[in-house]
Design a protein around this motif. Structure first.
Motif, mmCIF file in Angstrom:
data_model
loop_
_atom_site.group_PDB
_atom_site.id
_atom_site.type_symbol
_atom_site.label_atom_id
_atom_site.label_comp_id
_atom_site.label_asym_id
_atom_site.label_seq_id
_atom_site.Cartn_x
_atom_site.Cartn_y
_atom_site.Cartn_z
ATOM 1 N N CYS A 125 -13.014 6.131 5.105
ATOM 2 C CA CYS A 125 -12.337 5.827 3.849
ATOM 3 C C CYS A 125 -12.194 7.094 3.011
ATOM 4 O O CYS A 125 -13.171 7.829 2.817
ATOM 5 N N VAL A 126 -10.996 7.337 2.540
ATOM 6 C CA VAL A 126 -10.712 8.505 1.709
ATOM 7 C C VAL A 126 -9.849 8.062 0.533
ATOM 8 O O VAL A 126 -9.098 7.097 0.635
ATOM 9 N N GLY A 127 -9.968 8.766 -0.587
ATOM 10 C CA GLY A 127 -9.132 8.400 -1.726
ATOM 11 C C GLY A 127 -9.498 9.165 -2.977
ATOM 12 O O GLY A 127 -10.575 9.765 -3.062
ATOM 13 N N GLU A 128 -8.591 9.115 -3.937
ATOM 14 C CA GLU A 128 -8.749 9.871 -5.174
ATOM 15 C C GLU A 128 -8.988 8.947 -6.365
ATOM 16 O O GLU A 128 -8.594 7.772 -6.336
ATOM 17 N N THR A 129 -9.628 9.489 -7.396
ATOM 18 C CA THR A 129 -9.816 8.755 -8.643
ATOM 19 C C THR A 129 -8.542 8.853 -9.485
ATOM 20 O O THR A 129 -7.621 9.620 -9.175
ATOM 21 N N GLN A 156 -12.191 14.631 21.598
ATOM 22 C CA GLN A 156 -12.368 13.276 22.105
ATOM 23 C C GLN A 156 -12.810 12.328 20.997
ATOM 24 O O GLN A 156 -12.331 11.190 20.902
ATOM 25 N N GLN A 157 -13.726 12.768 20.160
ATOM 26 C CA GLN A 157 -14.206 11.925 19.075
ATOM 27 C C GLN A 157 -13.097 11.580 18.085
ATOM 28 O O GLN A 157 -13.020 10.446 17.596
ATOM 29 N N ARG A 158 -12.233 12.530 17.807
ATOM 30 C CA ARG A 158 -11.146 12.282 16.850
ATOM 31 C C ARG A 158 -10.226 11.166 17.317
ATOM 32 O O ARG A 158 -9.652 10.442 16.501
ATOM 33 N N GLN A 159 -10.096 11.012 18.626
ATOM 34 C CA GLN A 159 -9.221 9.971 19.175
ATOM 35 C C GLN A 159 -9.696 8.566 18.794
ATOM 36 O O GLN A 159 -8.911 7.619 18.799
ATOM 37 N N HIS A 160 -10.998 8.433 18.483
ATOM 38 C CA HIS A 160 -11.596 7.115 18.265
ATOM 39 C C HIS A 160 -11.836 6.803 16.783
ATOM 40 O O HIS A 160 -12.633 5.921 16.462
ATOM 41 N N MET A 161 -11.137 7.499 15.919
ATOM 42 C CA MET A 161 -11.277 7.276 14.479
ATOM 43 C C MET A 161 -10.144 6.402 13.943
ATOM 44 O O MET A 161 -9.065 6.308 14.522
ATOM 45 N N VAL A 162 -10.427 5.748 12.826
ATOM 46 C CA VAL A 162 -9.405 5.103 11.998
ATOM 47 C C VAL A 162 -9.605 5.656 10.596
ATOM 48 O O VAL A 162 -10.744 5.910 10.187
ATOM 49 N N ILE A 163 -8.519 5.875 9.871
ATOM 50 C CA ILE A 163 -8.628 6.354 8.488
ATOM 51 C C ILE A 163 -8.038 5.302 7.552
ATOM 52 O O ILE A 163 -6.962 4.750 7.816
ATOM 53 N N ALA A 164 -8.751 5.014 6.477
ATOM 54 C CA ALA A 164 -8.259 4.094 5.451
ATOM 55 C C ALA A 164 -8.093 4.859 4.143
ATOM 56 O O ALA A 164 -9.067 5.392 3.607
ATOM 57 N N TYR A 165 -6.860 4.926 3.661
ATOM 58 C CA TYR A 165 -6.601 5.531 2.357
ATOM 59 C C TYR A 165 -6.787 4.466 1.284
ATOM 60 O O TYR A 165 -6.089 3.460 1.260
ATOM 61 N N GLU A 166 -7.752 4.693 0.401
ATOM 62 C CA GLU A 166 -8.041 3.736 -0.667
ATOM 63 C C GLU A 166 -8.060 4.476 -1.999
ATOM 64 O O GLU A 166 -9.078 5.053 -2.365
ATOM 65 N N GLY A 210 -5.917 -0.321 -1.052
ATOM 66 C CA GLY A 210 -5.972 -0.411 -2.515
ATOM 67 C C GLY A 210 -5.327 -1.669 -3.036
ATOM 68 O O GLY A 210 -4.144 -1.668 -3.393
ATOM 69 N N SER A 211 -6.070 -2.771 -3.067
ATOM 70 C CA SER A 211 -5.572 -4.053 -3.590
ATOM 71 C C SER A 211 -4.336 -4.548 -2.849
ATOM 72 O O SER A 211 -3.354 -4.963 -3.461
ATOM 73 N N MET A 212 -4.404 -4.515 -1.509
ATOM 74 C CA MET A 212 -3.345 -5.168 -0.730
ATOM 75 C C MET A 212 -3.543 -6.674 -0.828
ATOM 76 O O MET A 212 -4.652 -7.182 -0.641
ATOM 77 N N LYS A 213 -2.460 -7.385 -1.135
ATOM 78 C CA LYS A 213 -2.498 -8.831 -1.308
ATOM 79 C C LYS A 213 -1.370 -9.470 -0.505
ATOM 80 O O LYS A 213 -0.489 -8.783 -0.002
ATOM 81 N N ARG A 214 -1.400 -10.795 -0.439
ATOM 82 C CA ARG A 214 -0.342 -11.493 0.307
ATOM 83 C C ARG A 214 1.028 -11.207 -0.289
ATOM 84 O O ARG A 214 2.035 -11.184 0.414
ATOM 85 N N GLU A 215 1.071 -10.936 -1.611
ATOM 86 C CA GLU A 215 2.350 -10.716 -2.286
ATOM 87 C C GLU A 215 2.968 -9.357 -1.961
ATOM 88 O O GLU A 215 4.192 -9.207 -2.017
ATOM 89 N N ASN A 216 2.140 -8.359 -1.669
ATOM 90 C CA ASN A 216 2.692 -7.020 -1.451
ATOM 91 C C ASN A 216 2.467 -6.494 -0.033
ATOM 92 O O ASN A 216 2.890 -5.391 0.297
#
Length: 249
Positions: A125-129, A156-166, A210-216
């Protein structure tokens, strides 16, 4: 092709009843076979969730982990323990862990390495204030958090990552980055990953958190570099979480 991933982070919420409710609903749900849906409940509910989700398409994740394999760390949980409950994904670097528990980039890296060593998948998880965004430091902040981990991993390790921008300013506030704002940061992350490996950059999944909802959800998920969502409050409501999963097109 990147397989979309919708991950529900329950944080310190939920109950055995809610676990059962999700299991029953997703046992009947008609979801695309070309996407993944994962719930990250508090660790006391992992055993119940493993059972309840057994006949569904729901996968299991965890919210945090101790970087040590075992030892005198009262109250902590290791990656190998999580794997015994069918956990596949583990969050690292969530903004609440960074701010409330002072987990810095070094601590985030240690957790990511422990997760990878056990064969699980870290969701970085990465993100700014808000202050960092207002000061024009969004890209610098986010990419520095990415590099703090990726610089220390092998190819090899990088291949198995997921990044979440929050974006921290959009978590639990009801505020959401516009699809264009979110896409801009996701594109910058993917461009940064190209410096490590072009193929890896094209395959690695980037989630918006960041506050993903059914509406967006549909509009956000339609962006070319957004491959899924890390869902907070909406993941505690079966109908809302299911609707977000069904927004994957």
């Amino acid at each position: 092709m990147r397989v979309p991933l919708i991950a529900g982070n329950w944080k310190m919420n939920g109950s055995l009843a809610l676990v059962e409710q999700f299991g029953q609903a997703f046992a009947k749900a008609d979801l695309s076979s070309s996407m993944e849906a994962v719930i990250l409940p508090p660790s006391p509910y992992l055993a119940a969730a493993q059972t309840a989700f057994g006949k569904t398409s729901l996968g299991l994740g965890a919210q945090t982990v101790n970087p040590e394999p075992s030892g005198a760390y009262t109250g902590e949980v290791s990656a190998s323990m999580l794997s015994e409950f069918g956990v596949r994904y583990v969050l690292v670097g969530h903004s609440e862990r960074r701010s409330l528990y002072q987990e810095d980039d070094k601590a985030v890296l240690a957790r990511a390495q422990a997760i990878l060593k056990t064969g699980l998948i870290p969701v970085l998880c990465v993100g700014e204030t808000l202050d960092e965004r207002d000061e024009g430091r969004t890209e610098t902040t986010v990419l520095n958090q990415v590099k703090a981990v990726f610089d220390m991993l092998d190819a090899q390790q990088r291949q198995h990552m997921v990044i979440a921008y929050e974006p921290v300013w959009a978590i639990g506030t009801g505020r959401t980055a516009t699809p264009e704002q979110a896409q801009e940061v996701h594109a910058a992350i993917r461009a940064c990953l190209v410096d490590y490996d072009k193929q890896m950059a094209s395959r690695l999944r980037l989630l918006y958190g960041g506050s993903m909802k059914r509406e967006n959800a549909a509009e956000l998920l339609a962006q070319p570099d957004i491959d899924g969502g890390l869902i907070g409050g909406a993941s505690l409501k079966v109908d809302d979480f299911l609707a977000i999963c069904q927004s994957v097109g």
